[in-house]
Design an enzyme around this catalytic site. Structure first.
Site, PDB file in Angstrom:
ATOM      1  N   GLY A  61       0.799  -1.210   0.000  1.00 37.84           N
ATOM      2  CA  GLY A  61       0.000   0.000   0.000  1.00 37.84           C
ATOM      3  C   GLY A  61       0.827   1.251   0.000  1.00 37.84           C
ATOM      4  O   GLY A  61       0.337   2.323  -0.372  1.00 37.84           O
ATOM      5  N   ASN A 109      -8.092   5.384   4.563  1.00 39.59           N
ATOM      6  CA  ASN A 109      -7.962   5.394   3.110  1.00 39.59           C
ATOM      7  C   ASN A 109      -9.092   4.584   2.478  1.00 39.59           C
ATOM      8  O   ASN A 109      -9.576   3.617   3.051  1.00 39.59           O
ATOM      9  CB  ASN A 109      -6.589   4.861   2.679  1.00 39.59           C
ATOM     10  N   MET A 111      -8.571   3.980  -1.086  1.00 38.41           N
ATOM     11  CA  MET A 111      -7.870   4.110  -2.364  1.00 38.41           C
ATOM     12  C   MET A 111      -8.478   3.221  -3.445  1.00 38.41           C
ATOM     13  O   MET A 111      -8.662   3.651  -4.582  1.00 38.41           O
ATOM     14  CB  MET A 111      -6.387   3.777  -2.189  1.00 38.41           C
ATOM     15  N   PHE A 113      -7.284  -0.058  -4.596  1.00 37.19           N
ATOM     16  CA  PHE A 113      -6.329  -0.768  -5.467  1.00 37.19           C
ATOM     17  C   PHE A 113      -5.968   0.064  -6.698  1.00 37.19           C
ATOM     18  O   PHE A 113      -5.886  -0.444  -7.825  1.00 37.19           O
ATOM     19  CB  PHE A 113      -6.897  -2.115  -5.925  1.00 37.19           C
ATOM     20  N   ASN A 138       2.439  -8.039  -3.611  1.00 39.55           N
ATOM     21  CA  ASN A 138       1.062  -8.181  -3.148  1.00 39.55           C
ATOM     22  C   ASN A 138       0.124  -8.010  -4.338  1.00 39.55           C
ATOM     23  O   ASN A 138       0.214  -7.027  -5.074  1.00 39.55           O
ATOM     24  CB  ASN A 138       0.803  -7.101  -2.082  1.00 39.55           C
ATOM     25  N   SER A 172      -8.799  -6.053   1.662  1.00 38.37           N
ATOM     26  CA  SER A 172      -9.053  -4.622   1.534  1.00 38.37           C
ATOM     27  C   SER A 172     -10.550  -4.352   1.647  1.00 38.37           C
ATOM     28  O   SER A 172     -11.355  -5.027   0.998  1.00 38.37           O
ATOM     29  CB  SER A 172      -8.542  -4.091   0.197  1.00 38.37           C
ATOM     30  N   ASN A 174     -11.925  -1.707   0.485  1.00 39.30           N
ATOM     31  CA  ASN A 174     -12.233  -0.655  -0.487  1.00 39.30           C
ATOM     32  C   ASN A 174     -12.554  -1.163  -1.884  1.00 39.30           C
ATOM     33  O   ASN A 174     -12.739  -0.366  -2.803  1.00 39.30           O
ATOM     34  CB  ASN A 174     -11.061   0.338  -0.545  1.00 39.30           C
TER      35      ASN A 174
END
Length: 331
Positions: A61, A109, A111, A113, A138, A172, A174
């Site tokens: 990240g 965050n 974000m 990806f 990752n 994640s 997100n």
């Protein structure tokens, strides 16, 4: 720990702009051969058949597109994990999507990806001037993918020839629906496909699995059993949390996204202990979340982690943090 003298200048910038500036500077330093790099006393650790020169790593990240590998390693990290990289480029979620929680020493965050795609990153990974330290890659699935398991397998296959290890990131918050891959039967299917894809010339490149801190004990038990049965080599415990402690003071605390940094520390410690119990000590654990000192890093190692990773603490304590932690661990 006193704040770095340059922090006010960086904090005057939008968080994402400050992040980009930092990456550019470390990238240039790496290309220049990292002059004046700090001397860091080694504290080697061996897990998953790999020899880590010290137990302190850079979490995924930070260097999403693998632009500053040499620069980060020269700061004293024993290993750097780049990404998350997806099979195809994607812009991520709309801005603003990165928020400092200054009063709490945390970050939120969402974000999503954002990255230039794994094909664009691989040449930079191959060209990185690594004098020491290990490299993890990752990988994740594209947001609009019709087959996320196939996305992971494709990305693992491309990353495995160049990474010392590959991490499949299913934690994640997100990317909508991504955390569903922590449930069965999708989890075992994902691990099987990724495990097959990590073979390089008959060699099994170590495969790590990054999980969320928001799993309940039943969900953690499912993940632990699938990881052990599927041949995962280590668990990274854990990613950002969608929960919000009552102690948060920052005005940005209620922004949507994953919370990291100091406010995540209690939950990250709790998840580490639970993961140790769930795996019965049969899998190496890498602890991430709220680590900003040698004392906290040592506490995680004492609680069962083999390695630790840092990210958000760098925002508040500066690039010398990794070297300070390693020296503190040696003392």
């Amino acid at each position: 720990m006193p704040a770095p003298f340059y922090r006010p200048a960086l904090f005057a910038l939008d968080p994402e702009a400050a992040h980009r500036l930092t990456i550019r500077m470390l990238s240039a330093w790496g290309k220049a051969g990292t002059p004046f790099a700090p001397s860091v006393t080694a504290a080697p650790v061996r897990i998953a058949g790999l020899d880590f020169p010290n137990p302190v790593g850079l979490a995924a990240g930070v260097d999403k597109d693998a632009e500053a590998i040499a620069g980060f390693l020269a700061l004293g990290f024993g290993f750097v994990e780049v990404g998350t990289l997806t099979p195809r480029p994607q812009s991520g979620n709309p801005k603003p999507r990165l928020f400092r929680l200054v009063e709490d020493e945390g970050v939120v965050n969402r974000m999503g990806f954002n990255n230039g795609g794994i094909d664009a990153a691989l040449p930079r990974i191959a060209a990185a001037r690594r004098r020491h330290g290990l490299l993890g890659i990752n990988v994740g699935a594209n947001k609009d993918s019709e087959n996320r398991i196939a996305d992971y397998a494709a990305a693992v296959a491309k990353a495995a020839p160049l990474g010392d290890y590959v991490t499949i990131n299913i934690s994640s918050p997100n990317t909508p629906g991504l955390r569903d891959l922590q449930s069965q039967p999708a989890l075992s299917e994902l691990i099987a496909a990724s495990s097959e894809a990590r073979l390089v010339g008959g060699k099994r490149v170590p495969l790590f699995l990054k999980i969320a801190p928001d799993l309940d004990r039943g969900g953690l038990d499912i993940v632990a059993r699938a990881a052990i049965d599927g041949g995962i080599d280590a668990l990274i415990v854990s990613n950002t949390t969608i929960s919000r402690p009552d102690t948060l003071r920052s005005a940005n605390a209620r922004e949507a996204g994953g919370l990291s940094g100091q406010p995540l520390a209690p939950l990250a410690r709790q998840m580490l202990v639970a993961a140790r119990a769930a795996t019965g000590g049969s899998l190496p654990l890498i602890s991430a979340g709220g680590i900003g000192s040698a004392e906290e890093a040592q506490a995680r190692l004492d609680a069962g982690a083999s390695l630790v990773q840092i990210y958000s603490a760098l925002v508040f304590q500066g690039p010398g943090l990794a070297a300070r932690i390693v020296r503190g661990l040696r003392r």
